[in-house]
Design a protein around this motif. Sequence first.
Motif, PDB file in Angstrom:
ATOM      1  N   LEU A  61      41.458  49.920  38.453  1.00 38.49           N
ATOM      2  CA  LEU A  61      41.530  48.894  37.310  1.00 38.49           C
ATOM      3  C   LEU A  61      41.269  49.538  36.218  1.00 38.49           C
ATOM      4  O   LEU A  61      41.920  49.396  34.997  1.00 38.49           O
ATOM      5  CB  LEU A  61      40.537  47.692  37.583  1.00 38.49           C
TER       6      LEU A  61
ATOM      7  N   ARG B 151      38.412  39.287  44.472  1.00 38.36           N
ATOM      8  CA  ARG B 151      39.242  39.791  45.421  1.00 38.36           C
ATOM      9  C   ARG B 151      39.228  41.413  45.250  1.00 38.36           C
ATOM     10  O   ARG B 151      39.536  42.087  46.419  1.00 38.36           O
ATOM     11  CB  ARG B 151      40.658  39.279  44.998  1.00 38.36           C
ATOM     12  N   ALA B 152      39.180  41.795  44.046  1.00 37.08           N
ATOM     13  CA  ALA B 152      39.293  43.366  43.801  1.00 37.08           C
ATOM     14  C   ALA B 152      37.878  43.863  44.579  1.00 37.08           C
ATOM     15  O   ALA B 152      38.094  45.094  45.266  1.00 37.08           O
ATOM     16  CB  ALA B 152      39.088  43.588  42.212  1.00 37.08           C
TER      17      ALA B 152
ATOM     18  N   TYR C  47      39.738  36.762  40.588  1.00 37.74           N
ATOM     19  CA  TYR C  47      40.578  38.019  40.441  1.00 37.74           C
ATOM     20  C   TYR C  47      39.588  38.960  40.906  1.00 37.74           C
ATOM     21  O   TYR C  47      39.582  40.077  41.799  1.00 37.74           O
ATOM     22  CB  TYR C  47      41.103  38.387  39.255  1.00 37.74           C
ATOM     23  N   LEU C  48      38.395  38.916  40.229  1.00 34.69           N
ATOM     24  CA  LEU C  48      37.422  40.182  40.221  1.00 34.69           C
ATOM     25  C   LEU C  48      36.696  40.163  41.843  1.00 34.69           C
ATOM     26  O   LEU C  48      36.429  41.326  42.249  1.00 34.69           O
ATOM     27  CB  LEU C  48      36.238  40.112  39.300  1.00 34.69           C
TER      28      LEU C  48
ATOM     29  N   CYS D  12      37.363  46.865  48.039  1.00 38.50           N
ATOM     30  CA  CYS D  12      36.880  48.294  48.019  1.00 38.50           C
ATOM     31  C   CYS D  12      36.080  48.499  49.467  1.00 38.50           C
ATOM     32  O   CYS D  12      35.555  47.421  50.100  1.00 38.50           O
ATOM     33  CB  CYS D  12      35.802  47.981  47.073  1.00 38.50           C
TER      34      CYS D  12
ATOM     35  N   GLU E 129      47.445  45.555  46.049  1.00 36.37           N
ATOM     36  CA  GLU E 129      46.383  44.465  45.939  1.00 36.37           C
ATOM     37  C   GLU E 129      46.049  44.303  44.288  1.00 36.37           C
ATOM     38  O   GLU E 129      47.136  44.006  43.779  1.00 36.37           O
ATOM     39  CB  GLU E 129      45.225  45.219  46.501  1.00 36.37           C
ATOM     40  N   THR E 130      44.951  44.132  44.123  1.00 43.17           N
ATOM     41  CA  THR E 130      44.864  43.680  42.694  1.00 43.17           C
ATOM     42  C   THR E 130      45.277  44.652  41.659  1.00 43.17           C
ATOM     43  O   THR E 130      45.418  44.320  40.497  1.00 43.17           O
ATOM     44  CB  THR E 130      43.149  43.334  42.494  1.00 43.17           C
ATOM     45  N   ALA E 131      45.206  46.027  41.934  1.00 48.73           N
ATOM     46  CA  ALA E 131      45.600  46.667  41.157  1.00 48.73           C
ATOM     47  C   ALA E 131      47.247  46.666  40.685  1.00 48.73           C
ATOM     48  O   ALA E 131      47.621  46.777  39.491  1.00 48.73           O
ATOM     49  CB  ALA E 131      45.649  48.251  41.604  1.00 48.73           C
TER      50      ALA E 131
ATOM     51  N   GLU F 246      38.562  50.227  43.930  1.00 52.84           N
ATOM     52  CA  GLU F 246      39.641  49.303  43.367  1.00 52.84           C
ATOM     53  C   GLU F 246      39.311  49.257  41.928  1.00 52.84           C
ATOM     54  O   GLU F 246      39.947  49.113  40.947  1.00 52.84           O
ATOM     55  CB  GLU F 246      39.708  47.884  44.020  1.00 52.84           C
ATOM     56  N   PHE F 247      38.121  49.300  41.683  1.00 52.98           N
ATOM     57  CA  PHE F 247      37.497  48.919  40.110  1.00 52.98           C
ATOM     58  C   PHE F 247      37.867  50.196  39.440  1.00 52.98           C
ATOM     59  O   PHE F 247      38.274  50.159  38.105  1.00 52.98           O
ATOM     60  CB  PHE F 247      36.143  48.877  39.884  1.00 52.98           C
TER      61      PHE F 247
END
Length: 291
Positions: free
Chosen positions: A76, A61-62, A58-59, A66, A201-203, A72-73
Amino acid sequence: MSSVTIENVTGVVIESLGKHGPITDRNREIMTSLVRHLHDFCRDVKLQHHEFIAACQYLARAGQVCDDKRQEFILLGDILGVEVLCDMLTNSVEGTESESTVLGPFYREHPPVLPKGATTAQTHFDGEETVYVEGYVRDAEGKPVAGVTIDIWEDAPNGLYENHDPAQPDFNLRGRFETDENGHYAMRALRPVPYPIPNNETAGELLRMMGHHPNRPGHLHMLLAKDGYRTLVTQIYDSESRWLDEDSVFAVKGSLIGTFEPGRAEHGTDLYLRFDFVLKDAAAEQQIAAE
Ligand SMILES: [Fe+2]
């Protein structure tokens, strides 16, 4: 040599800190606490190995999401309430100074420098509501602070910031203003509208995992800066906006809610917003830090 166990592995890792290279006091403090809390978290939920691997993927992909326009971080961290917590720990409020809140992922440096009263809007949208925003910037003693730069940025009536919307002109709805000798500032902008934070996305995965919606109430971002004063990163929220009580990034504070009144004839805008700020003296800030 002793074997690691579920019980002793935390102490083993903490005792290893700095054994093979110099480590600063701050890094030791942070890493000791991080290891302790992270290990306790794993023990608490009995984190399984396949779940650890899923978290790593997951991280990864995050990170791949970017780029220079999407962080993205930060998103999150916002969804987890971490950015607003770190902001409050960094910019504690002891007196009358204005409250800060999160910078968020949409700030762009070096916005257009605009004269007092100018508009940040470079284009028109259906249903837009123009607003004249003005107020005073003062210090803790109530004296006006001249020469404060105020960066403003906001989403368009379609809910998009210009750097996420190819249809908008570069730096649309962004500008840098300055307070005059009376500490007064004025600008024209548009009423901000609620918008969903990027959630494709990951968010979005995190929001769904938490059973949350992605929406934020309408707000104007402001960044006030002048040498000798603590930089104020904040937002003004529309008192009539939806989502005010359930912001997806937990950044609303009561003192930052503004009232959009009917516009005044002399300004020629649909709405009027008065909002004052109090800046904290940097010397007072350093004194508190040293205590
Ligand atoms: Fe925003």
